[in-house]
Design a protein around this motif. Sequence first.
Motif, PDB file in Angstrom:
ATOM      1  N   THR A 117      31.620  39.976  36.562  1.00  0.00           N
ATOM      2  CA  THR A 117      31.697  38.903  37.551  1.00  0.00           C
ATOM      3  C   THR A 117      30.306  38.385  37.903  1.00  0.00           C
ATOM      4  O   THR A 117      30.083  37.175  37.977  1.00  0.00           O
ATOM      5  CB  THR A 117      32.408  39.393  38.822  1.00  0.00           C
ATOM      6  OG1 THR A 117      33.732  39.833  38.496  1.00  0.00           O
ATOM      7  CG2 THR A 117      32.498  38.295  39.869  1.00  0.00           C
TER       8      THR A 117
ATOM      9  N   ASP B 215      39.042  34.923  40.605  1.00  0.00           N
ATOM     10  CA  ASP B 215      39.839  35.825  39.779  1.00  0.00           C
ATOM     11  C   ASP B 215      41.269  35.287  39.687  1.00  0.00           C
ATOM     12  O   ASP B 215      41.558  34.188  40.153  1.00  0.00           O
ATOM     13  CB  ASP B 215      39.818  37.259  40.327  1.00  0.00           C
ATOM     14  CG  ASP B 215      40.266  37.339  41.784  1.00  0.00           C
ATOM     15  OD1 ASP B 215      40.968  36.423  42.257  1.00  0.00           O
ATOM     16  OD2 ASP B 215      39.926  38.323  42.449  1.00  0.00           O
TER      17      ASP B 215
ATOM     18  N   SER C  27      38.675  29.487  37.577  1.00  0.00           N
ATOM     19  CA  SER C  27      39.408  30.762  37.553  1.00  0.00           C
ATOM     20  C   SER C  27      39.352  31.345  36.148  1.00  0.00           C
ATOM     21  O   SER C  27      39.571  30.652  35.161  1.00  0.00           O
ATOM     22  CB  SER C  27      40.853  30.565  38.004  1.00  0.00           C
ATOM     23  OG  SER C  27      41.502  29.547  37.276  1.00  0.00           O
TER      24      SER C  27
ATOM     25  N   LYS D 281      40.492  43.364  42.455  1.00  0.00           N
ATOM     26  CA  LYS D 281      40.066  42.200  43.241  1.00  0.00           C
ATOM     27  C   LYS D 281      38.907  42.570  44.170  1.00  0.00           C
ATOM     28  O   LYS D 281      38.008  41.744  44.414  1.00  0.00           O
ATOM     29  CB  LYS D 281      41.248  41.625  44.015  1.00  0.00           C
ATOM     30  CG  LYS D 281      42.168  40.785  43.122  1.00  0.00           C
ATOM     31  CD  LYS D 281      43.234  40.074  43.908  1.00  0.00           C
ATOM     32  CE  LYS D 281      43.976  39.046  43.060  1.00  0.00           C
ATOM     33  NZ  LYS D 281      43.245  37.790  42.901  1.00  0.00           N
TER      34      LYS D 281
ATOM     35  N   THR E 273      45.972  41.244  36.456  1.00  0.00           N
ATOM     36  CA  THR E 273      45.396  42.532  36.843  1.00  0.00           C
ATOM     37  C   THR E 273      46.263  43.675  36.327  1.00  0.00           C
ATOM     38  O   THR E 273      47.389  43.475  35.879  1.00  0.00           O
ATOM     39  CB  THR E 273      45.307  42.625  38.378  1.00  0.00           C
ATOM     40  OG1 THR E 273      46.609  42.389  38.932  1.00  0.00           O
ATOM     41  CG2 THR E 273      44.340  41.589  38.941  1.00  0.00           C
TER      42      THR E 273
ATOM     43  N   ASN F  30      38.065  35.742  45.595  1.00  0.00           N
ATOM     44  CA  ASN F  30      39.458  36.086  45.304  1.00  0.00           C
ATOM     45  C   ASN F  30      40.357  34.866  45.394  1.00  0.00           C
ATOM     46  O   ASN F  30      40.273  34.078  46.330  1.00  0.00           O
ATOM     47  CB  ASN F  30      39.989  37.136  46.285  1.00  0.00           C
ATOM     48  CG  ASN F  30      39.368  38.501  46.103  1.00  0.00           C
ATOM     49  OD1 ASN F  30      39.227  39.242  47.061  1.00  0.00           O
ATOM     50  ND2 ASN F  30      38.995  38.854  44.886  1.00  0.00           N
TER      51      ASN F  30
ATOM     52  N   VAL G  85      35.801  42.274  42.137  1.00  0.00           N
ATOM     53  CA  VAL G  85      35.372  40.879  41.955  1.00  0.00           C
ATOM     54  C   VAL G  85      34.529  40.437  43.154  1.00  0.00           C
ATOM     55  O   VAL G  85      33.480  39.801  42.994  1.00  0.00           O
ATOM     56  CB  VAL G  85      36.589  39.953  41.763  1.00  0.00           C
ATOM     57  CG1 VAL G  85      36.176  38.485  41.870  1.00  0.00           C
ATOM     58  CG2 VAL G  85      37.248  40.214  40.417  1.00  0.00           C
TER      59      VAL G  85
ATOM     60  N   LEU H 112      38.005  38.226  34.012  1.00  0.00           N
ATOM     61  CA  LEU H 112      37.279  39.047  34.984  1.00  0.00           C
ATOM     62  C   LEU H 112      37.959  40.392  35.160  1.00  0.00           C
ATOM     63  O   LEU H 112      37.293  41.422  35.296  1.00  0.00           O
ATOM     64  CB  LEU H 112      37.219  38.348  36.349  1.00  0.00           C
ATOM     65  CG  LEU H 112      36.314  37.129  36.497  1.00  0.00           C
ATOM     66  CD1 LEU H 112      36.374  36.625  37.931  1.00  0.00           C
ATOM     67  CD2 LEU H 112      34.896  37.456  36.107  1.00  0.00           C
ATOM     68  N   THR H 113      39.285  40.373  35.180  1.00  0.00           N
ATOM     69  CA  THR H 113      40.023  41.615  35.424  1.00  0.00           C
ATOM     70  C   THR H 113      40.758  42.140  34.205  1.00  0.00           C
ATOM     71  O   THR H 113      40.908  43.347  34.054  1.00  0.00           O
ATOM     72  CB  THR H 113      41.028  41.419  36.579  1.00  0.00           C
ATOM     73  OG1 THR H 113      41.808  40.234  36.336  1.00  0.00           O
ATOM     74  CG2 THR H 113      40.305  41.260  37.901  1.00  0.00           C
TER      75      THR H 113
END
Length: 286
Positions: free
Chosen positions: A119, A135, A268, A148, A139, A158, A151, A272-273
């Motif tokens: 991130t 994000d 977005s 989250k 997930t 978020n 992040v 990231l996750t």
Amino acid sequence: MQNTSYLTSEAISTFIRTALAEDVGDGDHSSLAAIPAEARNRAKLLVKGEGVLAGVELAQLIFREADASLVIDLRLTDGASVKYGDVAFTVEGPARSILTAERLVLNCMQRMSGIATHTAYLTSLLVGTKAKLLDTRKTTPNFRVCEKWAVLIGGGVNHRYGLFDMIMLKDNHVDYAGGIQAAIEATQAYLARTGRQLPIVIETRTLAEVQQVLETGNVDRIMLDNMSPELMREAVTLIDGRYPTEASGGITEQTIAAVAASGVDYISVGALTHSAGIMDLSLKAF
């Protein structure tokens, strides 16, 4: 639309208890078998990579849940830039308790640090633009609260936490509803009927759909999905500040700077996750 309401003590405690129950079952028989009940020892959390550290606060709570008598001495905090050889904290107390909590602490911190590091890196690529990094809901089931949280630690923002705290009308919603206008009007009727106040984000795929949103109104953000940076720039010009804009869809570290330069407010990134690696960490006796 930043939302951190999920970071409650109740939610975090529930996660920790459930995760410990999954791992410990009817007992940590390795520690019960090999370690005397009265043994007291200490260990250090050793960093074996580099990036942004995350999960320190969570680790304290895990150790506390495992055994309230454990003593943690913090050397580093969440969000710290770390390198190989750094020590994040030490823990001291009943040896069995340290060993029982060890794997959950490492699993969480390694994953969270990997997400925070990725991130922070993507956020650095947005410097000089107004875009903020979001994000998504992509997930790991039952681990969303930690992902989250990571992040946030990494400097991201978020998006919605779940299906319940925002209305996001994506392509399938629009198609099933019968188009942009029908989807927005049905949503407004639903909110009026149920007395709910939820922000509305609607996904658009073409400039024609963007125009339909502008003509219909009654939304809080327009998502520009799978558009080229050039097309996004046209869409941002068309929207002309009437609504915040969000870019989404297959955005990578190679393309994110160009997307940000289009003038969007948010970007977005599911990666990231769902695709971040881990930071190598270990808990070592000393």
